[in-house]
Design a protein around this motif. Sequence first.
Motif, PDB file in Angstrom:
ATOM      1  N   PHE A 219      -0.234  -6.189   3.375  1.00 22.08           N
ATOM      2  CA  PHE A 219      -0.716  -4.918   3.920  1.00 22.08           C
ATOM      3  C   PHE A 219      -1.583  -5.163   5.154  1.00 22.08           C
ATOM      4  O   PHE A 219      -1.413  -4.513   6.194  1.00 22.08           O
ATOM      5  CB  PHE A 219      -1.499  -4.170   2.848  1.00 22.08           C
ATOM      6  N   ALA A 220      -2.501  -6.115   5.068  1.00 23.66           N
ATOM      7  CA  ALA A 220      -3.373  -6.427   6.203  1.00 23.66           C
ATOM      8  C   ALA A 220      -2.568  -6.977   7.381  1.00 23.66           C
ATOM      9  O   ALA A 220      -2.843  -6.656   8.543  1.00 23.66           O
ATOM     10  CB  ALA A 220      -4.446  -7.420   5.783  1.00 23.66           C
ATOM     11  N   SER A 221      -1.567  -7.807   7.071  1.00 24.64           N
ATOM     12  CA  SER A 221      -0.715  -8.364   8.124  1.00 24.64           C
ATOM     13  C   SER A 221       0.101  -7.271   8.806  1.00 24.64           C
ATOM     14  O   SER A 221       0.207  -7.232  10.046  1.00 24.64           O
ATOM     15  CB  SER A 221       0.212  -9.426   7.525  1.00 24.64           C
TER      16      SER A 221
ATOM     17  N   ARG B 224      -2.958  10.633  -2.590  1.00 24.42           N
ATOM     18  CA  ARG B 224      -1.604  10.099  -2.753  1.00 24.42           C
ATOM     19  C   ARG B 224      -1.515   9.224  -4.001  1.00 24.42           C
ATOM     20  O   ARG B 224      -0.525   9.271  -4.744  1.00 24.42           O
ATOM     21  CB  ARG B 224      -1.214   9.290  -1.510  1.00 24.42           C
ATOM     22  N   THR B 225      -2.557   8.442  -4.240  1.00 21.39           N
ATOM     23  CA  THR B 225      -2.569   7.546  -5.392  1.00 21.39           C
ATOM     24  C   THR B 225      -2.634   8.319  -6.699  1.00 21.39           C
ATOM     25  O   THR B 225      -2.007   7.924  -7.694  1.00 21.39           O
ATOM     26  CB  THR B 225      -3.762   6.580  -5.282  1.00 21.39           C
ATOM     27  N   GLN B 226      -3.380   9.420  -6.707  1.00 27.28           N
ATOM     28  CA  GLN B 226      -3.485  10.234  -7.925  1.00 27.28           C
ATOM     29  C   GLN B 226      -2.128  10.771  -8.365  1.00 27.28           C
ATOM     30  O   GLN B 226      -1.806  10.770  -9.544  1.00 27.28           O
ATOM     31  CB  GLN B 226      -4.394  11.441  -7.681  1.00 27.28           C
ATOM     32  N   THR B 227      -1.357  11.265  -7.422  1.00 27.08           N
ATOM     33  CA  THR B 227      -0.138  12.057  -7.620  1.00 27.08           C
ATOM     34  C   THR B 227      -0.507  13.444  -8.154  1.00 27.08           C
ATOM     35  O   THR B 227      -1.607  13.663  -8.663  1.00 27.08           O
ATOM     36  CB  THR B 227       0.901  11.409  -8.568  1.00 27.08           C
TER      37      THR B 227
ATOM     38  N   LYS C 209       3.231   1.267  -2.174  1.00 31.02           N
ATOM     39  CA  LYS C 209       3.485  -0.142  -2.503  1.00 31.02           C
ATOM     40  C   LYS C 209       2.277  -0.760  -3.209  1.00 31.02           C
ATOM     41  O   LYS C 209       2.432  -1.520  -4.175  1.00 31.02           O
ATOM     42  CB  LYS C 209       3.824  -0.922  -1.232  1.00 31.02           C
ATOM     43  N   LEU C 210       1.076  -0.459  -2.719  1.00 30.34           N
ATOM     44  CA  LEU C 210      -0.118  -1.001  -3.354  1.00 30.34           C
ATOM     45  C   LEU C 210      -0.278  -0.471  -4.778  1.00 30.34           C
ATOM     46  O   LEU C 210      -0.620  -1.219  -5.700  1.00 30.34           O
ATOM     47  CB  LEU C 210      -1.361  -0.656  -2.526  1.00 30.34           C
ATOM     48  N   VAL C 211      -0.019   0.821  -4.970  1.00 30.17           N
ATOM     49  CA  VAL C 211      -0.095   1.401  -6.312  1.00 30.17           C
ATOM     50  C   VAL C 211       0.869   0.678  -7.245  1.00 30.17           C
ATOM     51  O   VAL C 211       0.521   0.320  -8.380  1.00 30.17           O
ATOM     52  CB  VAL C 211       0.227   2.909  -6.276  1.00 30.17           C
ATOM     53  N   ASN C 212       2.069   0.451  -6.779  1.00 22.55           N
ATOM     54  CA  ASN C 212       3.091  -0.187  -7.608  1.00 22.55           C
ATOM     55  C   ASN C 212       2.678  -1.595  -8.025  1.00 22.55           C
ATOM     56  O   ASN C 212       2.857  -1.991  -9.181  1.00 22.55           O
ATOM     57  CB  ASN C 212       4.414  -0.230  -6.846  1.00 22.55           C
ATOM     58  N   VAL C 213       2.081  -2.356  -7.084  1.00 26.31           N
ATOM     59  CA  VAL C 213       1.704  -3.733  -7.395  1.00 26.31           C
ATOM     60  C   VAL C 213       0.468  -3.776  -8.287  1.00 26.31           C
ATOM     61  O   VAL C 213       0.426  -4.518  -9.271  1.00 26.31           O
ATOM     62  CB  VAL C 213       1.466  -4.537  -6.103  1.00 26.31           C
ATOM     63  N   ILE C 214      -0.548  -2.983  -7.957  1.00 23.09           N
ATOM     64  CA  ILE C 214      -1.786  -3.017  -8.733  1.00 23.09           C
ATOM     65  C   ILE C 214      -1.535  -2.628 -10.183  1.00 23.09           C
ATOM     66  O   ILE C 214      -2.132  -3.191 -11.109  1.00 23.09           O
ATOM     67  CB  ILE C 214      -2.851  -2.101  -8.097  1.00 23.09           C
TER      68      ILE C 214
ATOM     69  N   GLY D  94       3.836  -1.825 -11.648  1.00 22.09           N
ATOM     70  CA  GLY D  94       4.989  -0.938 -11.698  1.00 22.09           C
ATOM     71  C   GLY D  94       4.843   0.253 -12.619  1.00 22.09           C
ATOM     72  O   GLY D  94       5.771   1.060 -12.746  1.00 22.09           O
ATOM     73  N   GLU D  95       3.679   0.416 -13.266  1.00 24.96           N
ATOM     74  CA  GLU D  95       3.508   1.527 -14.202  1.00 24.96           C
ATOM     75  C   GLU D  95       3.084   2.824 -13.531  1.00 24.96           C
ATOM     76  O   GLU D  95       3.039   3.869 -14.179  1.00 24.96           O
ATOM     77  CB  GLU D  95       2.478   1.147 -15.285  1.00 24.96           C
ATOM     78  N   GLY D  96       2.747   2.782 -12.252  1.00 29.15           N
ATOM     79  CA  GLY D  96       2.363   4.003 -11.547  1.00 29.15           C
ATOM     80  C   GLY D  96       0.897   4.324 -11.733  1.00 29.15           C
ATOM     81  O   GLY D  96       0.122   3.549 -12.293  1.00 29.15           O
ATOM     82  N   THR D  97       0.509   5.492 -11.246  1.00 29.80           N
ATOM     83  CA  THR D  97      -0.895   5.854 -11.216  1.00 29.80           C
ATOM     84  C   THR D  97      -1.546   5.784 -12.589  1.00 29.80           C
ATOM     85  O   THR D  97      -0.929   6.080 -13.609  1.00 29.80           O
ATOM     86  CB  THR D  97      -1.082   7.268 -10.635  1.00 29.80           C
ATOM     87  N   THR D  98      -2.819   5.394 -12.600  1.00 33.59           N
ATOM     88  CA  THR D  98      -3.611   5.410 -13.820  1.00 33.59           C
ATOM     89  C   THR D  98      -4.576   6.601 -13.804  1.00 33.59           C
ATOM     90  O   THR D  98      -5.397   6.744 -14.699  1.00 33.59           O
ATOM     91  CB  THR D  98      -4.452   4.136 -13.966  1.00 33.59           C
ATOM     92  N   PHE D  99      -4.473   7.446 -12.786  1.00 35.48           N
ATOM     93  CA  PHE D  99      -5.492   8.489 -12.621  1.00 35.48           C
ATOM     94  C   PHE D  99      -5.404   9.530 -13.739  1.00 35.48           C
ATOM     95  O   PHE D  99      -6.402   9.875 -14.341  1.00 35.48           O
ATOM     96  CB  PHE D  99      -5.360   9.175 -11.260  1.00 35.48           C
TER      97      PHE D  99
END
Length: 287
Positions: free
Chosen positions: A35-37, A212-215, A266-271, A274-279
């Motif tokens: 992401f930083a790159s 966006r992360t919440q959905t 992409k960050l949500v998926n990796v963190i 693959g289970e999606g948002t935890t919000f």
Amino acid sequence: MSKLSGTVKALINASYARPGYTPSSAGVYTALKKFASDAAEKKVGLPAWVTLSTAVSATLNCPEAMTQIFHLANSTPTPNEQRTPAQNAELIREVGLKCISFNGIPRSINTLGAFRSSLPDDVGSALSTTPTRELTTDNLEIRKRDGLALWDSVYIGFERKLLDKLAQSHPDLPVHILNGHYSNLLSNPRGVDAPAKVGRVLTSLVAIACLRTQTGVGPQVVSHIFGLRKAYDNGDAHAEGEEPVEGGAWLATEDGNIWMLESIDKLVNVITSGEGTTFAPGLRPKL
């Protein structure tokens, strides 16, 4: 004082209720480096990508990822600006604080506390201990005006109509949004030398990344995408007291919007492995 029974404690801490932090998966640091790159290739500077990734991590209740962002920021060259580890930690803390307006208080309490505990002693001791948002009889009215000005900047064209609509839902809803959030949290502190400034543009990035992360809050994502664009269209990104955000103008474009939203996903998926948002995913089925 009464004590909780073992049954109540077991229910609170049951694994299907997801009572704790989201653990950082094995691929998170690699994903953050990518992401930083990618951000550097797009000429999006460190403050912007740190803000976006921190807001994603805080929304997902993952302080380990916030600590990884801190270490990655420290190892990232910033030729246009000399940054210290303490400055990077202060930026992450300020973003985590502003996440309250979009995620609520509990996740910010927990993630900021865990992040602070993870820092090296020399960095922790260098962090500011002076509050910057105390309300007084002298600054109350001007802080209220600051909040209304920020609201108008984000929602210009619909600003008063939206307040009227919110008041129909509950008369105190716009009062709390303006005075509890836009005035004294989301707008820049006044009369103090804040250790990290998350100004007009970075605040829009916090909003977009959290929502966006919440959905489930697409209308609000739309509003804050437009709010980011309006910061540049109407000149508020360059207003007095605002610091330039490297790559901010590009993030406010069509291409920048797409890259930002896809990168958040992409960050949500990796963190979350693959289970999606935890919000607000609901309780897991009992096994």
